[in-house]
Scaffold this active site. Structure first.
Site, PDB file in Angstrom:
ATOM      1  CE  LYS A 203       2.125 -14.089 -23.824  1.00  0.00           C
ATOM      2  NZ  LYS A 203       3.424 -14.577 -23.338  1.00  0.00           N
TER       3      LYS A 203
ATOM      4  NE  ARG B 114       0.237 -13.847 -17.334  1.00  0.00           N
ATOM      5  CZ  ARG B 114       0.811 -12.994 -18.168  1.00  0.00           C
ATOM      6  NH1 ARG B 114       0.126 -12.041 -18.744  1.00  0.00           N
ATOM      7  NH2 ARG B 114       2.085 -13.116 -18.430  1.00  0.00           N
TER       8      ARG B 114
ATOM      9  NE  ARG C 245      11.086  -9.196 -22.657  1.00  0.00           N
ATOM     10  CZ  ARG C 245       9.924  -9.727 -22.337  1.00  0.00           C
ATOM     11  NH1 ARG C 245       8.963  -9.790 -23.235  1.00  0.00           N
ATOM     12  NH2 ARG C 245       9.720 -10.212 -21.140  1.00  0.00           N
TER      13      ARG C 245
ATOM     14  NE  ARG D 285       8.706  -7.271 -19.279  1.00  0.00           N
ATOM     15  CZ  ARG D 285       7.712  -7.983 -19.808  1.00  0.00           C
ATOM     16  NH1 ARG D 285       7.285  -7.693 -21.025  1.00  0.00           N
ATOM     17  NH2 ARG D 285       7.154  -8.967 -19.157  1.00  0.00           N
TER      18      ARG D 285
ATOM     19  NE  ARG E 282       7.740 -12.989 -16.650  1.00  0.00           N
ATOM     20  CZ  ARG E 282       8.492 -12.451 -17.606  1.00  0.00           C
ATOM     21  NH1 ARG E 282       9.751 -12.123 -17.341  1.00  0.00           N
ATOM     22  NH2 ARG E 282       8.007 -12.232 -18.796  1.00  0.00           N
TER      23      ARG E 282
HETATM   24  P1  AP5 Z   1       8.242 -11.020 -26.617  1.00  0.00           P
HETATM   25  O1  AP5 Z   1       7.476 -10.803 -27.872  1.00  0.00           O
HETATM   26  O2  AP5 Z   1       8.542  -9.810 -25.770  1.00  0.00           O
HETATM   27  O3  AP5 Z   1       7.572 -12.188 -25.742  1.00  0.00           O
HETATM   28  P2  AP5 Z   1       6.210 -12.237 -24.897  1.00  0.00           P
HETATM   29  O4  AP5 Z   1       5.618 -13.588 -25.080  1.00  0.00           O
HETATM   30  O5  AP5 Z   1       5.354 -11.046 -25.213  1.00  0.00           O
HETATM   31  O6  AP5 Z   1       6.831 -12.140 -23.457  1.00  0.00           O
HETATM   32  P3  AP5 Z   1       6.352 -11.328 -22.186  1.00  0.00           P
HETATM   33  O7  AP5 Z   1       7.428 -11.532 -21.163  1.00  0.00           O
HETATM   34  O8  AP5 Z   1       6.002  -9.901 -22.517  1.00  0.00           O
HETATM   35  O9  AP5 Z   1       5.117 -12.100 -21.784  1.00  0.00           O
HETATM   36  P4  AP5 Z   1       4.536 -12.141 -20.417  1.00  0.00           P
HETATM   37  O10 AP5 Z   1       3.311 -12.918 -20.694  1.00  0.00           O
HETATM   38  O11 AP5 Z   1       5.373 -12.646 -19.307  1.00  0.00           O
HETATM   39  O12 AP5 Z   1       4.423 -10.584 -20.048  1.00  0.00           O
HETATM   40  P5  AP5 Z   1       3.194  -9.626 -19.772  1.00  0.00           P
HETATM   41  O13 AP5 Z   1       3.627  -8.279 -20.120  1.00  0.00           O
HETATM   42  O14 AP5 Z   1       1.930 -10.180 -20.378  1.00  0.00           O
HETATM   43  O15 AP5 Z   1       9.595 -11.766 -27.003  1.00  0.00           O
HETATM   44  C1  AP5 Z   1      10.564 -12.100 -26.017  1.00  0.00           C
HETATM   45  C2  AP5 Z   1      11.984 -11.897 -26.618  1.00  0.00           C
HETATM   46  O16 AP5 Z   1      12.163 -12.822 -27.681  1.00  0.00           O
HETATM   47  C3  AP5 Z   1      12.225 -10.505 -27.222  1.00  0.00           C
HETATM   48  O17 AP5 Z   1      13.545 -10.127 -26.965  1.00  0.00           O
HETATM   49  C4  AP5 Z   1      12.017 -10.692 -28.724  1.00  0.00           C
HETATM   50  O18 AP5 Z   1      12.789  -9.788 -29.486  1.00  0.00           O
HETATM   51  C5  AP5 Z   1      12.483 -12.143 -28.906  1.00  0.00           C
HETATM   52  N1  AP5 Z   1      11.775 -12.836 -29.971  1.00  0.00           N
HETATM   53  C6  AP5 Z   1      10.445 -12.784 -30.236  1.00  0.00           C
HETATM   54  N2  AP5 Z   1      10.132 -13.567 -31.282  1.00  0.00           N
HETATM   55  C7  AP5 Z   1      11.310 -14.148 -31.671  1.00  0.00           C
HETATM   56  C8  AP5 Z   1      11.657 -15.079 -32.689  1.00  0.00           C
HETATM   57  N3  AP5 Z   1      10.751 -15.575 -33.518  1.00  0.00           N
HETATM   58  N4  AP5 Z   1      12.950 -15.469 -32.787  1.00  0.00           N
HETATM   59  C9  AP5 Z   1      13.893 -14.976 -31.935  1.00  0.00           C
HETATM   60  N5  AP5 Z   1      13.634 -14.086 -30.972  1.00  0.00           N
HETATM   61  C10 AP5 Z   1      12.349 -13.681 -30.826  1.00  0.00           C
HETATM   62  O19 AP5 Z   1       3.009  -9.792 -18.211  1.00  0.00           O
HETATM   63  C11 AP5 Z   1       3.979  -9.336 -17.286  1.00  0.00           C
HETATM   64  C12 AP5 Z   1       3.436  -9.490 -15.876  1.00  0.00           C
HETATM   65  O20 AP5 Z   1       2.249  -8.683 -15.702  1.00  0.00           O
HETATM   66  C13 AP5 Z   1       2.997 -10.894 -15.456  1.00  0.00           C
HETATM   67  O21 AP5 Z   1       4.090 -11.672 -15.011  1.00  0.00           O
HETATM   68  C14 AP5 Z   1       2.014 -10.549 -14.318  1.00  0.00           C
HETATM   69  O22 AP5 Z   1       2.698 -10.209 -13.142  1.00  0.00           O
HETATM   70  C15 AP5 Z   1       1.315  -9.302 -14.827  1.00  0.00           C
HETATM   71  N6  AP5 Z   1       0.098  -9.616 -15.604  1.00  0.00           N
HETATM   72  C16 AP5 Z   1      -0.145  -9.273 -16.901  1.00  0.00           C
HETATM   73  N7  AP5 Z   1      -1.345  -9.731 -17.275  1.00  0.00           N
HETATM   74  C17 AP5 Z   1      -1.868 -10.384 -16.205  1.00  0.00           C
HETATM   75  C18 AP5 Z   1      -3.077 -11.097 -15.997  1.00  0.00           C
HETATM   76  N8  AP5 Z   1      -3.997 -11.240 -16.974  1.00  0.00           N
HETATM   77  N9  AP5 Z   1      -3.284 -11.674 -14.800  1.00  0.00           N
HETATM   78  C19 AP5 Z   1      -2.382 -11.544 -13.797  1.00  0.00           C
HETATM   79  N10 AP5 Z   1      -1.207 -10.893 -13.939  1.00  0.00           N
HETATM   80  C20 AP5 Z   1      -0.954 -10.310 -15.124  1.00  0.00           C
END
Ligand code: AP5
Length: 250
Positions: free
Chosen positions: A42, A121, A160, A193, A204
């Site tokens: 994402k 979420r 990542r 991370r 997660r």
């Molecule tokens: P990447 O683009 O980083 O993936 P992502 O889907 O953004 O993954 P995240 O881990 O950031 O999502 P998340 O939802 O867990 O984290 P968030 O920060 O929102 O890609 C991943 C890897 O794949 C990278 O290495 C990239 O290079 C590679 N890649 C990408 N596309 C590719 C492709 N096409 N081919 C090959 N490789 C590829 O949340 C973190 C934490 O914050 C949560 O766990 C929670 O504790 C808290 N939080 C955040 N928002 C909330 C909420 N609304 N409610 C409650 N808790 C929350």
């Protein structure tokens, strides 16, 4: 088309008293939500959408991480608690998330549109956002739901690396930096991370299935859901999104 707008996202990352730089007006401001399991890509897609559509990237995870890294001031008690939920791979409580988003509700009025990534979420968050947008007469264009088999997601997460400084995202095998461990954009250090450790990744994924996957049905019922196969390169995935967005009419 690449607009390559560089919005600093200051009002989102630092809070409403900070001022964003939004250098140009885009012809068509998109208002999008990105759904999908952790690690599906994402953030990578949000970055392409930001570059090419000009909309501001509003990631809740980025706000929490920025609060944890701010120099000179300790995070508030609510933020400190949020960071410890994150480290374990659990969701931050709805009340904390909603307070943080509500405080930044002006970002939903950004004249270049927005890309919500990581929010909503839970059903509570989705209902609260829907109510707020109705109150403020804002319309969503679409909810992009990125789909990928679990094994591939785990592989993406385990490889990542993120720049400590500018937050650019890499993958050790699939999207490596030119020099191992060093950011191509700012020469910052690339780190893993904390919540990408295997024990947090398992939590997660379970949390996603229990709390976030029900949103797929929620947005399908509102006729806003656009499923996107998240296989292939980032550009191939973006091309699918771009084609799907052409089918939406506001
Ligand atoms: P990447 O683009 O980083 O993936 P992502 O889907 O953004 O993954 P995240 O881990 O950031 O999502 P998340 O939802 O867990 O984290 P968030 O920060 O929102 O890609 C991943 C890897 O794949 C990278 O290495 C990239 O290079 C590679 N890649 C990408 N596309 C590719 C492709 N096409 N081919 C090959 N490789 C590829 O949340 C973190 C934490 O914050 C949560 O766990 C929670 O504790 C808290 N939080 C955040 N928002 C909330 C909420 N609304 N409610 C409650 N808790 C929350």
């Amino acid at each position: 088309m690449t607009t390559n707008l560089k919005n600093t996202r200051a009002a989102w990352l630092e809070g409403p008293s900070a001022t964003c730089s939004t250098p140009l007006d885009v012809a068509r401001p998109w208002r999008l939500i990105l759904l999908g399991a952790p690690g599906v890509g994402k953030g990578t897609q949000a970055n392409l959408l930001r570059e090419r559509l000009g909309a501001c990237h509003l990631s809740t995870g980025d706000v929490f991480r920025a609060a944890g890294k701010r120099d000179g001031c300790a995070p508030s008690p609510a933020m400190a608690a949020a960071l410890s939920f994150m480290r374990r791979g659990e969701l931050v409580p709805d009340s904390t998330v909603w307070e943080m988003v509500r405080e930044r509700s002006q970002c939903l009025h950004c004249r270049n549109g927005f890309i919500l990534d990581g929010f909503p979420r839970t059903l509570m968050q989705a209902e609260a956002l829907k109510g707020l947008m109705e109150e403020e007469s804002l319309l969503l264009d679409a909810v992009l739901n990125y789909e990928l088999p679990l094994e591939e997601i785990v592989e993406r997460l385990s490889g990542r690396r993120t720049c400590e400084n500018c937050k650019a995202v890499y993958h050790v095998a699939r999207q490596p930096s030119q020099t191992a461990g060093v950011c191509d954009h700012c020469a910052g250090r690339l780190v893993q991370r904390e919540d990408d450790r295997p024990e947090s990744v398992t939590v997660r994924m379970e949390t996603y299935e229990r709390s976030t996957a029900p949103l797929i049905e929620f947005y399908r019922n509102l006729d806003l859901l656009l499923p996107v196969a998240a296989t292939g390169s980032p550009d191939e995935i973006y091309a699918r999104v771009s084609a799907a967005l052409q089918t939406t009419a506001r």
